[in-house]
Motif scaffolding. Structure first.
Motif, mmCIF file in Angstrom:
data_model
loop_
_atom_site.group_PDB
_atom_site.id
_atom_site.type_symbol
_atom_site.label_atom_id
_atom_site.label_comp_id
_atom_site.label_asym_id
_atom_site.label_seq_id
_atom_site.Cartn_x
_atom_site.Cartn_y
_atom_site.Cartn_z
ATOM 1 N N GLU A 140 -1.693 7.295 -50.981
ATOM 2 C CA GLU A 140 -2.711 8.801 -52.436
ATOM 3 C C GLU A 140 -1.741 9.448 -52.566
ATOM 4 O O GLU A 140 -1.479 9.242 -53.680
ATOM 5 C CB GLU A 140 -4.155 9.258 -51.486
ATOM 6 C CG GLU A 140 -4.885 9.746 -52.503
ATOM 7 C CD GLU A 140 -5.689 8.707 -53.523
ATOM 8 O OE1 GLU A 140 -5.835 9.304 -54.560
ATOM 9 O OE2 GLU A 140 -6.328 8.139 -52.931
ATOM 10 N N ARG A 168 -13.909 -0.589 -40.723
ATOM 11 C CA ARG A 168 -15.044 -0.682 -42.018
ATOM 12 C C ARG A 168 -14.272 1.046 -43.141
ATOM 13 O O ARG A 168 -14.552 1.140 -43.872
ATOM 14 C CB ARG A 168 -16.622 -0.666 -42.061
ATOM 15 C CG ARG A 168 -16.457 -1.158 -43.801
ATOM 16 C CD ARG A 168 -18.231 -1.197 -43.426
ATOM 17 N NE ARG A 168 -18.721 -1.570 -45.159
ATOM 18 C CZ ARG A 168 -18.524 -2.581 -45.785
ATOM 19 N NH1 ARG A 168 -18.047 -3.561 -44.454
ATOM 20 N NH2 ARG A 168 -19.442 -2.973 -46.740
ATOM 21 N N LYS A 172 -12.234 0.353 -45.940
ATOM 22 C CA LYS A 172 -12.743 0.953 -47.187
ATOM 23 C C LYS A 172 -11.663 1.970 -47.516
ATOM 24 O O LYS A 172 -11.502 2.217 -49.013
ATOM 25 C CB LYS A 172 -14.075 1.202 -47.325
ATOM 26 C CG LYS A 172 -15.063 2.031 -48.342
ATOM 27 C CD LYS A 172 -15.872 3.096 -47.704
ATOM 28 C CE LYS A 172 -17.035 3.026 -49.201
ATOM 29 N NZ LYS A 172 -16.447 4.412 -49.749
ATOM 30 N N LYS A 173 -11.250 3.210 -46.916
ATOM 31 C CA LYS A 173 -10.563 4.390 -47.547
ATOM 32 C C LYS A 173 -9.411 3.295 -48.415
ATOM 33 O O LYS A 173 -9.056 4.455 -49.672
ATOM 34 C CB LYS A 173 -10.287 5.322 -46.849
ATOM 35 C CG LYS A 173 -9.185 6.564 -46.278
ATOM 36 C CD LYS A 173 -8.682 7.292 -45.753
ATOM 37 C CE LYS A 173 -8.350 8.498 -46.236
ATOM 38 N NZ LYS A 173 -7.784 9.121 -44.908
ATOM 39 N N ARG A 174 -7.826 2.791 -48.185
ATOM 40 C CA ARG A 174 -7.105 2.159 -47.868
ATOM 41 C C ARG A 174 -7.316 1.299 -49.438
ATOM 42 O O ARG A 174 -6.752 1.826 -50.541
ATOM 43 C CB ARG A 174 -6.958 1.503 -47.306
ATOM 44 C CG ARG A 174 -6.273 2.364 -46.587
ATOM 45 C CD ARG A 174 -5.424 3.610 -46.293
ATOM 46 N NE ARG A 174 -5.298 4.492 -44.796
ATOM 47 C CZ ARG A 174 -5.126 5.588 -45.380
ATOM 48 N NH1 ARG A 174 -4.849 6.528 -46.165
ATOM 49 N NH2 ARG A 174 -5.542 6.682 -43.874
ATOM 50 N N PHE A 175 -8.843 0.910 -49.199
ATOM 51 C CA PHE A 175 -9.416 0.313 -50.519
ATOM 52 C C PHE A 175 -9.434 0.759 -51.905
ATOM 53 O O PHE A 175 -9.612 0.640 -52.802
ATOM 54 C CB PHE A 175 -9.982 -1.573 -50.517
ATOM 55 C CG PHE A 175 -9.259 -2.419 -50.290
ATOM 56 C CD1 PHE A 175 -8.767 -3.360 -50.828
ATOM 57 C CD2 PHE A 175 -8.617 -1.819 -48.809
ATOM 58 C CE1 PHE A 175 -8.283 -4.739 -50.479
ATOM 59 C CE2 PHE A 175 -8.815 -3.736 -48.077
ATOM 60 C CZ PHE A 175 -8.019 -4.689 -48.993
ATOM 61 N N GLU A 176 -10.411 2.107 -51.401
ATOM 62 C CA GLU A 176 -10.197 2.800 -52.617
ATOM 63 C C GLU A 176 -9.168 3.171 -53.751
ATOM 64 O O GLU A 176 -8.785 4.112 -54.722
ATOM 65 C CB GLU A 176 -10.739 3.554 -52.166
ATOM 66 C CG GLU A 176 -12.227 3.453 -51.601
ATOM 67 C CD GLU A 176 -13.737 4.772 -51.129
ATOM 68 O OE1 GLU A 176 -12.591 5.473 -51.019
ATOM 69 O OE2 GLU A 176 -14.273 4.654 -51.147
ATOM 70 N N THR A 177 -7.841 4.445 -52.225
ATOM 71 C CA THR A 177 -7.209 3.827 -53.269
ATOM 72 C C THR A 177 -5.982 2.811 -53.823
ATOM 73 O O THR A 177 -5.723 3.212 -54.718
ATOM 74 C CB THR A 177 -5.755 4.856 -52.245
ATOM 75 O OG1 THR A 177 -6.297 5.657 -51.240
ATOM 76 C CG2 THR A 177 -3.898 4.922 -52.174
ATOM 77 N N ARG A 179 -7.837 0.459 -55.669
ATOM 78 C CA ARG A 179 -8.438 0.511 -57.019
ATOM 79 C C ARG A 179 -7.792 1.963 -57.826
ATOM 80 O O ARG A 179 -7.677 1.156 -59.098
ATOM 81 C CB ARG A 179 -9.821 0.616 -56.336
ATOM 82 C CG ARG A 179 -10.161 -0.756 -55.794
ATOM 83 C CD ARG A 179 -11.962 -0.245 -55.563
ATOM 84 N NE ARG A 179 -12.109 -1.561 -54.964
ATOM 85 C CZ ARG A 179 -13.090 -1.565 -53.953
ATOM 86 N NH1 ARG A 179 -12.878 0.035 -53.344
ATOM 87 N NH2 ARG A 179 -13.510 -1.987 -52.891
ATOM 88 N N ARG A 180 -7.579 2.552 -57.301
ATOM 89 C CA ARG A 180 -7.560 4.185 -57.947
ATOM 90 C C ARG A 180 -6.124 3.438 -58.341
ATOM 91 O O ARG A 180 -5.565 3.801 -59.658
ATOM 92 C CB ARG A 180 -7.617 5.197 -57.370
ATOM 93 C CG ARG A 180 -8.840 5.838 -57.337
ATOM 94 C CD ARG A 180 -8.818 7.388 -57.414
ATOM 95 N NE ARG A 180 -7.974 7.226 -55.378
ATOM 96 C CZ ARG A 180 -9.477 7.273 -54.393
ATOM 97 N NH1 ARG A 180 -11.199 7.104 -54.734
ATOM 98 N NH2 ARG A 180 -8.861 7.409 -53.080
ATOM 99 N N HIS A 181 -4.376 3.216 -57.743
ATOM 100 C CA HIS A 181 -3.205 3.150 -58.168
ATOM 101 C C HIS A 181 -2.703 2.079 -58.550
ATOM 102 O O HIS A 181 -1.288 1.816 -58.506
ATOM 103 C CB HIS A 181 -2.958 4.173 -57.550
ATOM 104 C CG HIS A 181 -3.428 5.849 -57.603
ATOM 105 N ND1 HIS A 181 -2.867 6.338 -57.855
ATOM 106 C CD2 HIS A 181 -4.001 5.845 -56.353
ATOM 107 C CE1 HIS A 181 -3.833 7.888 -57.497
ATOM 108 N NE2 HIS A 181 -3.982 7.577 -55.943
ATOM 109 N N ARG A 182 -3.082 1.251 -57.687
ATOM 110 C CA ARG A 182 -2.266 -0.715 -57.960
ATOM 111 C C ARG A 182 -1.134 -0.455 -57.294
ATOM 112 O O ARG A 182 -1.024 0.439 -56.296
ATOM 113 C CB ARG A 182 -2.796 -0.659 -59.249
ATOM 114 C CG ARG A 182 -4.072 -0.667 -60.199
ATOM 115 C CD ARG A 182 -4.409 -1.217 -59.871
ATOM 116 N NE ARG A 182 -5.803 -0.906 -60.694
ATOM 117 C CZ ARG A 182 -6.462 -2.154 -62.019
ATOM 118 N NH1 ARG A 182 -6.845 -3.476 -60.920
ATOM 119 N NH2 ARG A 182 -7.456 -2.121 -62.182
#
Length: 210
Positions: A140, A168, A172-177, A179-182
């Motif tokens: 992040e 999980r 989830k934490k890494r996929f949220e990153t 989504r935010r930053h590509r």
């Protein structure tokens, strides 16, 4: 092809470490800098000569340059040394690869990567991987600092030792990153150690596929 084409190259630090030994190379930066410059020029020329005929025939999407030049808390050589000895040769390599249609040039280095990014990212390197969390890397933070950074990894392998809710939460934490930053593909941040239960690893795969 609808699948990305990747190739790897043995990097400058990696190769010279094989030639001279780790301690030998580290002392040579101080005692024989001209020889280190000459060896790095030679290896750069060799890589360009090696890949020229291949890349004239095949289009590759990205290249991974293997270096493995960091410990858990810091790089193996200083930022000024990277900029003096390695960055000018990387500029040549990156220019060569880009000229032959390679879209992304990414360094492979285990360990803590902040000093490496500070030295190489402004000079044309597209990214670094595998983004080990145990080595105090924060995807992040890096992605926010370097908006063009390309990376993958970042799923803390240590979290896979535990129950499904904890696995999980990490995924989830890494996929949220992502989504935010590509420009970030979450996956295990390095080799999977033997204390990871197979069921936990498969659950992570299921989550990623979903």
């Amino acid at each position: 092809s609808d699948k990305p084409v990747c190739f790897t190259a043995r990097g400058l630090f990696w190769t010279l470490r094989d030639w001279c030994g780790f301690e030998g190379l580290c002392t040579m930066f101080y005692d024989q800098p001209d020889l280190v410059h000459e060896m790095m020029d030679f290896w750069t020329d060799f890589l360009i000569t090696l890949y020229e005929p291949v890349l004239s025939l095949i289009r590759a999407d990205f290249c991974i340059i293997n270096e493995d030049m960091a410990y858990k808390h810091a790089a193996m050589i200083s930022g000024p040394m990277m900029r003096e000895f390695m960055v000018p040769r990387y500029k040549r390599l990156i220019e060569f690869f880009k000229r032959h249609g390679v879209e992304f040039v990414v360094m492979d280095s285990d360990g803590h990567n902040s000093q490496i990014l500070a030295a190489f990212m402004p000079e044309g390197l597209d990214g670094i991987q595998p983004m080990e969390i145990a080595a105090h890397n924060d995807p992040e933070e890096y992605l926010a600092q370097y908006p063009k950074l390309v990376t993958w990894g970042g799923i803390d392998k240590r979290e896979l030792r535990f129950d499904k809710p904890r696995v999980r939460a990490e995924v989830k934490k890494r996929f949220e990153t992502a989504r935010r930053h590509r420009r970030f593909i979450p996956r295990v941040d390095h080799g999977v150690p033997p204390d990871i239960p197979v069921r936990s690893f498969l659950y992570m795969v299921e989550l990623i596929q979903g």
